[in-house]
Every structure is written in C-alpha cells, then in structure tokens.
Scaffold this motif. Structure first.
Motif, PDB file in Angstrom:
ATOM      1  N   ARG A   1      -5.184  -7.204 -37.931  1.00 17.73           N
ATOM      2  CA  ARG A   1      -3.992  -7.994 -37.578  1.00 17.73           C
ATOM      3  C   ARG A   1      -3.151  -8.244 -38.819  1.00 17.73           C
ATOM      4  O   ARG A   1      -1.913  -8.192 -38.769  1.00 17.73           O
ATOM      5  N   ALA A   2      -3.794  -8.511 -39.951  1.00 18.20           N
ATOM      6  CA  ALA A   2      -3.068  -8.745 -41.194  1.00 18.20           C
ATOM      7  C   ALA A   2      -2.339  -7.485 -41.652  1.00 18.20           C
ATOM      8  O   ALA A   2      -1.203  -7.558 -42.139  1.00 18.20           O
ATOM      9  N   GLU A   3      -2.957  -6.350 -41.501  1.00 16.25           N
ATOM     10  CA  GLU A   3      -2.312  -5.092 -41.882  1.00 16.25           C
ATOM     11  C   GLU A   3      -1.075  -4.835 -41.016  1.00 16.25           C
ATOM     12  O   GLU A   3      -0.044  -4.362 -41.511  1.00 16.25           O
ATOM     13  N   GLU A   4      -1.180  -5.180 -39.740  1.00 14.41           N
ATOM     14  CA  GLU A   4      -0.026  -5.050 -38.842  1.00 14.41           C
ATOM     15  C   GLU A   4       1.093  -6.006 -39.264  1.00 14.41           C
ATOM     16  O   GLU A   4       2.270  -5.632 -39.292  1.00 14.41           O
ATOM     17  N   TRP A   5       0.725  -7.228 -39.610  1.00 13.92           N
ATOM     18  CA  TRP A   5       1.683  -8.250 -40.043  1.00 13.92           C
ATOM     19  C   TRP A   5       2.406  -7.826 -41.319  1.00 13.92           C
ATOM     20  O   TRP A   5       3.621  -7.971 -41.439  1.00 13.92           O
ATOM     21  N   LEU A   6       1.658  -7.273 -42.271  1.00 10.79           N
ATOM     22  CA  LEU A   6       2.224  -6.918 -43.567  1.00 10.79           C
ATOM     23  C   LEU A   6       2.791  -5.504 -43.616  1.00 10.79           C
ATOM     24  O   LEU A   6       3.537  -5.163 -44.539  1.00 10.79           O
ATOM     25  N   GLY A   7       2.418  -4.677 -42.657  1.00 12.85           N
ATOM     26  CA  GLY A   7       2.901  -3.297 -42.646  1.00 12.85           C
ATOM     27  C   GLY A   7       2.270  -2.426 -43.706  1.00 12.85           C
ATOM     28  O   GLY A   7       2.918  -1.525 -44.257  1.00 12.85           O
TER      29      GLY A   7
ATOM     30  N   MET B   1     -14.944 -18.425 -43.707  1.00 11.00           N
ATOM     31  CA  MET B   1     -14.512 -18.863 -42.379  1.00 11.00           C
ATOM     32  C   MET B   1     -15.645 -18.877 -41.366  1.00 11.00           C
ATOM     33  O   MET B   1     -15.464 -19.299 -40.234  1.00 11.00           O
ATOM     34  N   GLN B   2     -16.817 -18.382 -41.796  1.00  4.29           N
ATOM     35  CA  GLN B   2     -18.020 -18.377 -40.963  1.00  4.29           C
ATOM     36  C   GLN B   2     -17.794 -17.617 -39.650  1.00  4.29           C
ATOM     37  O   GLN B   2     -18.061 -18.114 -38.562  1.00  4.29           O
ATOM     38  N   VAL B   3     -17.287 -16.393 -39.793  1.00 11.61           N
ATOM     39  CA  VAL B   3     -17.104 -15.511 -38.644  1.00 11.61           C
ATOM     40  C   VAL B   3     -17.831 -14.204 -38.911  1.00 11.61           C
ATOM     41  O   VAL B   3     -18.147 -13.870 -40.061  1.00 11.61           O
TER      42      VAL B   3
ATOM     43  N   THR C   1      -4.884 -16.987 -35.202  1.00  9.98           N
ATOM     44  CA  THR C   1      -5.185 -18.265 -35.858  1.00  9.98           C
ATOM     45  C   THR C   1      -5.972 -18.041 -37.140  1.00  9.98           C
ATOM     46  O   THR C   1      -5.677 -18.645 -38.186  1.00  9.98           O
ATOM     47  N   LEU C   2      -6.955 -17.171 -37.086  1.00 12.81           N
ATOM     48  CA  LEU C   2      -7.752 -16.868 -38.272  1.00 12.81           C
ATOM     49  C   LEU C   2      -6.927 -16.124 -39.318  1.00 12.81           C
ATOM     50  O   LEU C   2      -7.093 -16.332 -40.528  1.00 12.81           O
ATOM     51  N   ARG C   3      -6.018 -15.271 -38.851  1.00 15.66           N
ATOM     52  CA  ARG C   3      -5.136 -14.556 -39.784  1.00 15.66           C
ATOM     53  C   ARG C   3      -4.269 -15.547 -40.548  1.00 15.66           C
ATOM     54  O   ARG C   3      -4.131 -15.460 -41.775  1.00 15.66           O
ATOM     55  N   ARG C   4      -3.711 -16.511 -39.848  1.00 16.70           N
ATOM     56  CA  ARG C   4      -2.895 -17.539 -40.496  1.00 16.70           C
ATOM     57  C   ARG C   4      -3.730 -18.363 -41.470  1.00 16.70           C
ATOM     58  O   ARG C   4      -3.282 -18.696 -42.567  1.00 16.70           O
ATOM     59  N   LEU C   5      -4.945 -18.697 -41.072  1.00 18.45           N
ATOM     60  CA  LEU C   5      -5.826 -19.470 -41.944  1.00 18.45           C
ATOM     61  C   LEU C   5      -6.116 -18.707 -43.229  1.00 18.45           C
ATOM     62  O   LEU C   5      -6.084 -19.278 -44.325  1.00 18.45           O
ATOM     63  N   ALA C   6      -6.356 -17.407 -43.105  1.00 18.76           N
ATOM     64  CA  ALA C   6      -6.688 -16.582 -44.268  1.00 18.76           C
ATOM     65  C   ALA C   6      -5.521 -16.445 -45.237  1.00 18.76           C
ATOM     66  O   ALA C   6      -5.724 -16.254 -46.436  1.00 18.76           O
ATOM     67  N   PHE C   7      -4.301 -16.558 -44.717  1.00 14.66           N
ATOM     68  CA  PHE C   7      -3.123 -16.325 -45.552  1.00 14.66           C
ATOM     69  C   PHE C   7      -2.299 -17.585 -45.816  1.00 14.66           C
ATOM     70  O   PHE C   7      -1.141 -17.497 -46.208  1.00 14.66           O
TER      71      PHE C   7
END
Length: 272
Positions: free
Chosen positions: A177-183, A164-166, A8-14
């Motif tokens: 997770r983003a690196e995995e998503w983008l390769g 995002m206050q995390v 969810t946070l990954r989607r929010l960031a991107f």
C-alpha cells in the motif's frame, strides 16, 4: 486484513513523532539564520550557519530535527564552511503530518536547488537513505558522511512490523500500500542498489551495537559504493553519536579535505 486496516497501519507507519531539539544544542540552533521554502506544497524550514565557499548540507533522520545536527553545523562553520540544516517534512518546525524517504529526498533536492550546489553532506539514519536516493536522481556531491545509515528497507519493514505487532503477511500488505501511495518500489530504491555507480567519496560512521540500524546495513552500503570507508564506533547509540567529539572531528576533516585527494564529483544518475 481489510483495506481500511491496511491504510490505517500505513498512516501509522508514515506519521513521525515530532521531537524537540535537545536542550544542550538549543543555543547553537538559535544562532542560525532561518529560511522557509515551500517543498511539494508544504513549508520546510532551513537553518544557515557560516559564509564559506564550501557548502555542506546536514540531513537528520526519522523523528529527528535540525537540533540533533547543530554540533556538527557549528564545527563545520568554524572550519570555514557554509552550512544548511533542514527540518525535513513532518519534522521539527516544518509542515506535514505524514512523511517518508521520498518526502525526505524531495526536501534534499529542493535544498540543493535553493542553497547548492553542495560540496558535501552529513546525513543520519533514514536521512542517509533519502540522500542516496536524491543523489541517484541528480544531486551531485563530492563527499558524503553517513551516520548510522539505514540501507535495507526489508529489514526496516520487518522492524516496523515488530513495533506495530502485526504479522509478516500484514506488514507485506502495508508495504505494498505504501509503494502504491508513493509511486515507487522499495526494492528498486535500496541505497545499496542505487549507489553502485556513485563516484563520490563516502565516509560511514556506525555504532556496532546500534539497536535501530544494524551495522550490516553500513557494511552492505560500503561494499556497493565506489569509494567508501567505514568508521566503527561503540557505545554511542543511534543519535548520541552525532555529538561525539571523535566523530565530529573525523567528519569535519573528511568534508574539508583537499578534493584532489581522491574521488570525483558526482553521486550518480544524470547530474545537473
């Protein structure tokens, strides 16, 4: 932090916030011809000005759009250049909900294939990082102008965590997770890392008090790039600088100067 929260946070960031072109630049934007290309399965809109032999690509930043670059586009067209401005994926009138520096770079590469070869580029903020990555993958440019560029992904992720206050640990999981998503590995594609073998001429314009992109990013990039210079400005902010008269004059002069004045063509990587 569980997997669902990380995603969810990954989607929010991107997921970029779509913004409208500034009212002051809409009349210039409406003068451009428009062409739509499919890039990585989504429609990407391009705006074209001028008919000169020297071709220049303009690339906006995160949450930006082509309207932010129309003052530059108009000035370059008046100087005899053929100008292409792209609404990057997830921005402006182009398709897409999520985007990233990789999505941006693919759009730069696609524009180069469709409308290039380009003599030069003006790229803002994250658009500059994406252009650097595209150059490392073979896009060749003789000259580049980067405005308030982002060149340090570690600091960018830290700022994302603050927004995002995390915790730092949580944002580390989101980055993974983003690196995995983008390769990709963000560390491996840092602009100051991939630019070390570039031979293009670079002009960096950076506001000393830019709240979104610290000038230390530009200092590191200029130090790593082969032939680069830094123009410091003040009180222009992150985006307003794109319409500053002094910056526009300097960028146009830099991009239209005699190419024999220094620097050879090519950005790095394998070239064409």
């Amino acid at each position: 932090m569980d997997t669902d929260t990380t995603e969810t946070l990954r989607r929010l960031a991107f997921t970029p916030m779509r913004t409208q072109p500034p009212n002051a630049t809409r009349p210039i934007l409406e003068q451009a011809a428009k062409e739509v290309e499919v890039v990585d399965g989504g429609k990407v809109v391009h705006y074209l000005w001028g008919e000169g032999e020297r071709r220049i690509l303009l690339v906006h930043g995160w949450a930006g759009n082509a309207g932010h670059l129309t003052v530059l586009a108009d000035a370059l067209a008046r100087a005899g250049c053929a100008v292409v401005v792209v609404d990057l994926p997830g921005h402006g009138e182009s398709e897409g909900e999520e985007s990233s520096v990789i999505h941006f770079a693919k759009a730069v590469e696609a524009a180069d294939e469709r409308f290039g070869p380009f003599h030069g580029v003006v790229a803002h903020s994250l658009g500059a990082a994406a252009t650097t990555y595209a150059m490392s993958r073979g896009v060749t440019l003789e000259r580049a102008v980067f405005v308030n560029p982002c060149s340090n992904y570690t600091s960018l992720w830290r700022r994302s965590g603050e927004v995002m206050q995390v915790s730092a640990e949580a944002i580390g999981l989101v980055r993974a997770r983003a690196e995995e998503w983008l390769g990709i590995s963000f560390s491996a594609i840092e602009p100051a890392v991939v630019a070390r073998d570039f031979t293009s001429r670079l002009l960096v314009v950076h506001d000393e008090n830019d709240p979104e992109s610290p000038i230390t990013d530009s200092e590191a990039l200029v130090a790593a790039w082969g032939t680069a210079e830094l123009m410091r400005v003040r009180d222009q902010g992150h985006t307003k600088v794109l319409r500053d008269d002094a910056m526009v004059r300097r960028a146009v002069g830099f991009l239209t100067a005699d190419s024999t004045a220094g620097g050879s063509a090519g950005g790095g990587g394998s070239g064409r």
